[in-house]
Design a protein around this motif. Structure first.
Motif, PDB file in Angstrom:
ATOM      1  N   ILE A   1       0.631  -1.229  -0.051  1.00  0.00           N
ATOM      2  CA  ILE A   1       0.169  -0.033   0.351  1.00  0.00           C
ATOM      3  C   ILE A   1       0.597   1.395   0.413  1.00  0.00           C
ATOM      4  O   ILE A   1       0.697   2.008  -0.831  1.00  0.00           O
ATOM      5  CB  ILE A   1      -0.964   0.078   0.962  1.00  0.00           C
ATOM      6  CG1 ILE A   1      -2.019  -1.090   1.262  1.00  0.00           C
ATOM      7  CG2 ILE A   1      -1.794   1.036   1.438  1.00  0.00           C
ATOM      8  CD1 ILE A   1      -2.857  -0.722   2.230  1.00  0.00           C
ATOM      9  N   LYS A   2       2.087   1.549   0.562  1.00  0.00           N
ATOM     10  CA  LYS A   2       2.989   2.227   1.200  1.00  0.00           C
ATOM     11  C   LYS A   2       3.492   2.851  -0.656  1.00  0.00           C
ATOM     12  O   LYS A   2       3.560   3.844  -1.072  1.00  0.00           O
ATOM     13  CB  LYS A   2       3.942   2.655   1.511  1.00  0.00           C
ATOM     14  CG  LYS A   2       3.742   2.217   3.362  1.00  0.00           C
ATOM     15  CD  LYS A   2       4.300   2.046   4.441  1.00  0.00           C
ATOM     16  CE  LYS A   2       3.853   2.290   5.844  1.00  0.00           C
ATOM     17  NZ  LYS A   2       5.033   1.638   6.949  1.00  0.00           N
ATOM     18  N   THR A   3       3.920   1.915  -1.467  1.00  0.00           N
ATOM     19  CA  THR A   3       4.669   1.507  -2.205  1.00  0.00           C
ATOM     20  C   THR A   3       3.564   2.237  -3.802  1.00  0.00           C
ATOM     21  O   THR A   3       3.853   3.230  -4.395  1.00  0.00           O
ATOM     22  CB  THR A   3       5.525   0.345  -2.921  1.00  0.00           C
ATOM     23  OG1 THR A   3       6.283  -0.433  -1.659  1.00  0.00           O
ATOM     24  CG2 THR A   3       6.026   0.078  -4.196  1.00  0.00           C
ATOM     25  N   ALA A   4       2.574   1.697  -3.729  1.00  0.00           N
ATOM     26  CA  ALA A   4       1.383   2.415  -4.435  1.00  0.00           C
ATOM     27  C   ALA A   4       0.796   3.619  -4.545  1.00  0.00           C
ATOM     28  O   ALA A   4       0.970   4.654  -5.477  1.00  0.00           O
ATOM     29  CB  ALA A   4       0.384   1.431  -4.416  1.00  0.00           C
ATOM     30  N   GLY A   5       0.908   3.899  -3.168  1.00  0.00           N
ATOM     31  CA  GLY A   5       0.249   5.302  -3.156  1.00  0.00           C
ATOM     32  C   GLY A   5       1.657   6.417  -3.493  1.00  0.00           C
ATOM     33  O   GLY A   5       0.894   7.364  -4.131  1.00  0.00           O
ATOM     34  N   SER A   6       2.771   5.511  -3.140  1.00  0.00           N
ATOM     35  CA  SER A   6       4.154   6.622  -3.469  1.00  0.00           C
ATOM     36  C   SER A   6       3.766   7.360  -4.413  1.00  0.00           C
ATOM     37  O   SER A   6       3.959   7.790  -5.446  1.00  0.00           O
ATOM     38  CB  SER A   6       4.594   6.804  -3.029  1.00  0.00           C
ATOM     39  OG  SER A   6       5.525   4.520  -3.420  1.00  0.00           O
ATOM     40  N   VAL A   7       4.376   5.719  -5.524  1.00  0.00           N
ATOM     41  CA  VAL A   7       4.446   5.603  -7.472  1.00  0.00           C
ATOM     42  C   VAL A   7       2.977   6.520  -7.649  1.00  0.00           C
ATOM     43  O   VAL A   7       3.076   7.290  -8.645  1.00  0.00           O
ATOM     44  CB  VAL A   7       3.571   4.102  -7.802  1.00  0.00           C
ATOM     45  CG1 VAL A   7       3.992   4.425  -8.713  1.00  0.00           C
ATOM     46  CG2 VAL A   7       5.498   3.450  -7.518  1.00  0.00           C
ATOM     47  N   MET A   8       1.600   6.399  -7.297  1.00  0.00           N
ATOM     48  CA  MET A   8       1.025   7.087  -7.892  1.00  0.00           C
ATOM     49  C   MET A   8       0.325   8.146  -7.604  1.00  0.00           C
ATOM     50  O   MET A   8      -0.281   9.465  -8.625  1.00  0.00           O
ATOM     51  CB  MET A   8      -1.192   6.499  -7.730  1.00  0.00           C
ATOM     52  CG  MET A   8      -1.252   4.860  -8.080  1.00  0.00           C
ATOM     53  SD  MET A   8      -2.528   4.059  -6.879  1.00  0.00           S
ATOM     54  CE  MET A   8      -3.662   5.423  -7.653  1.00  0.00           C
TER      55      MET A   8
END
Length: 609
Positions: A229-236
């Motif tokens: 979740i942390k990785t996807a939020g930062s990328v998006m």
């Protein structure tokens, strides 16, 4: 002889009255009693019959005899007496002969009675012997029946015993199977219980280890999800920030979404239009039951058949059709004009065919289409009413499909009065009325794409607008004597002679003259339609196949003809009965129907082969 002299001896009444006419026999005269002696008084008793005897009469007779002897007429009197005596003897002999004749007749009658009695006795003896023989035969039959009953009873008893034995064996087998299944079920239950106890024991022993394993897996999964979740939020977040800061990317994305929506809408509607086009021009409509028009898929599936069709020559419109000469001439003119219209790409004419069933209306329509080089399509009026609201759509699809034909289409509507009836009547529903209006709309103008042929047994029920669209009316009557003979010969050759000449067929023909027999059958089948005659020929073939040696005899042919005539008469009786609903029809309709029924009993025409 002088009567005065005779009166002296025999009294005053004359000699003929005094001489008694007595018939006597010398042997039958009783001996006169001897008069008693006057001097013998010993035998006299008071009251004796001789005691009152008067001898004066004898004295007078003796005196008259002496006077007669002394008379000159004594000889004549004696002769007269002899003559009378001779006459009496002759009469006596005649009566004796008559008596003998009567006795002979009595003897003959007695013999006749004896003969009659003997004959009666013989008849009684014969009758008695016959009754005895019949009684003996009855006894023998009864004994035979008793034996049969006893045998049947024994057979039933044996069968009952066998059934009981089979039931006992079946019961024993079922009991054995049930016992085996029970043992197997008990073993399985015991094994399952043992396995369950073993698994429960193992679970109790390994419970701590399993709990620890579950806790470790849950902690690892939670850690992985949080990191994702942390990785996807930062990328998006970084992507959205870069996209919003670049105006060119926003414009490109909006244009791409618009193009995708337009493409999707265009593809959806284009597929629908293409599907309707293919359905209207290539697919067969639901109302069409039979057609000679080949679709693209059928052309790919049957290439040889399709190629033959393109190179085939026009077929004679009256081949296999037997009609009256005047009707044949009219039909041939219609066929020629239709072919020329198709060749010159003119406007087709609509035709109405009416007449009794089985007279060749459908067959002629097919032949007409083949002769003119057109495609034909056959629909039935009875298929329209069950469609309800979908009937209008089906009619439009039918005419769209007809207009797409390159060779021209002949649309044959069989039983047209089923849905093209008068709209003024209350029997027609709203859906059927709408379907009829759609049909009238599509046939309002004459077309160069299709030709409409209507067939009806009751043309008086058609709507007036339908009659207005008909250009020519053709009546098909029942075949006459010459037409029936041609039909009988045609179907006899097709269903009897040709199979009999083939070696593989079982059918054989008896020894009789086929030509004369066909003429006789044509005379007997008055009133039969062409379809009924064809069915009669098929019945001959089936009768020949059903015989023991496969031989069709003359008697079999005659029997099937008589049966067909009886069935036809029965059908005519059914038609002649007027139903209560028909009594409310107009006088014109009733008279028209009566003419059809009368035609069914007179002559009879064309027929399908």
């Amino acid at each position: 002889m002088d009567n005065s002299i005779l009166s002296k001896f025999f009294g005053s009444k004359g000699a003929s009255a005094d001489i008694p006419d007595v018939k006597f026999d010398a042997g039958s005269l009783p001996t006169p009693p001897t008069p008693p002696d006057k001097n013998d008084n010993s035998g006299l008793k008071p009251g004796d019959k001789w005691s009152s005897f008067d001898p004066t009469g004898l004295e007078r007779a003796a005196k008259a005899a002496r006077e007669l002897d002394a008379s000159s007429h004594a000889k004549d009197a004696l002769e007269l007496s002899k003559h009378q005596e001779h006459t009496k003897q002759i009469e006596f002999q005649a009566k004796v002969k008559e008596y003998e004749t009567h006795v002979e007749q009595l003897k003959i009658e007695q013999i006749r009675q004896q003969s009659e009695e003997k004959r009666n006795n013989l008849q009684q003896d014969a009758k008695l012997k016959k009754e005895q023989a019949e009684y003996q035969d009855l006894l023998s039959r009864r004994r035979y029946d008793d034996q049969l009953k006893q045998q049947a009873a024994r057979n039933e008893e044996d069968l009952r015993r066998q059934e009981q034995s089979v039931e006992k064996q079946e019961a024993m087998r079922r009991a054995t199977l049930e016992h085996e299944m029970k043992l197997r079920r008990d073993n399985e239950i015991a094994r399952a219980e043992a396995e369950a106890l073993a698994r429960a024991k193992a679970d109790r022993e390994n419970q701590d280890l399993r709990f620890e394993e579950i806790r470790l897996k849950a902690a690892e999964h939670r850690t992985t999800v949080l990191e994702s979740i942390k990785t996807a939020g930062s990328v998006m977040g970084d992507g959205a920030k870069a996209f919003l800061n670049d105006w060119d990317k926003i414009t490109t994305a909006a244009f791409g979404i618009t193009l995708a929506a337009v493409g999707l809408y265009t593809a959806k509607n284009g597929i629908g239009v293409a599907a309707r086009y293919i359905e209207a021009r290539l697919g067969k409509p639901s109302l069409v039951r039979e057609t000679s028009r080949l679709t693209f898929l059928e052309g790919l599936r049957h290439p040889i058949k399709t190629s033959r069709r393109f190179f085939s020559k026009p077929e004679d419109s009256l081949r296999g059709v037997v009609l009256k000469p005047t009707l044949e001439e009219n039909i041939r003119d219609i066929a020629i004009s239709t072919r020329n219209t198709k060749t010159n790409r003119g406007v087709y004419r609509n035709i109405l065919l009416h007449g009794p069933p089985g007279t060749g209306k459908t067959l002629f329509s097919k032949k007409l289409a083949l002769h003119s080089g057109m495609d034909f399509a056959i629909m039935t009026g009875g298929d329209v009413a069950p469609m309800g609201r979908d009937g209008v759509t089906a009619v439009h699809k039918l005419f769209d499909w007809a207009n797409s034909s390159r060779r021209g289409l002949m649309l044959f509507v069989d039983e047209a009065d089923a849905f093209l009836r008068k709209r003024a009547t209350e029997k027609i529903s709203e859906d059927l009325r709408a379907t009829l209006n759609a049909f009238l709309y599509r046939t309002g103008d004459q077309s160069s794409k299709f030709m409409m042929v209507l067939a009806s047994n009751q043309p008086e029920q058609l709507d007036w607008a339908i009659n207005d669209r008909v250009d020519e009316i053709v009546e098909f009557d029942l075949p006459g004597l010459e037409e029936r003979e041609r039909l009988v010969r045609l179907y006899f050759d097709k269903y009897v002679l040709e199979p009999a000449m083939e070696k593989r067929q079982r059918l054989k023909l008896g020894d009789f003259d086929f030509s004369i027999k066909c003429s006789q059958i044509a005379e007997k089948t008055k009133g039969l339609s062409g379809r009924e005659i064809s069915k009669l020929a098929v019945a001959w073939q089936a009768t020949g196949y059903a015989s023991s040696d496969g031989t069709l005899t003359e008697q079999m042919v005659d029997d099937r003809v008589e049966e067909a005539v009886k069935q036809h008469q029965l059908k005519m009786e059914w038609i002649s009965h007027v139903s209560p609903g028909m009594e409310k029809e107009s006088s014109q309709t009733t008279s028209t129907k009566s003419s059809h029924y009368a035609a069914a009993h007179s002559t009879d025409p064309a027929v399908d082969t």
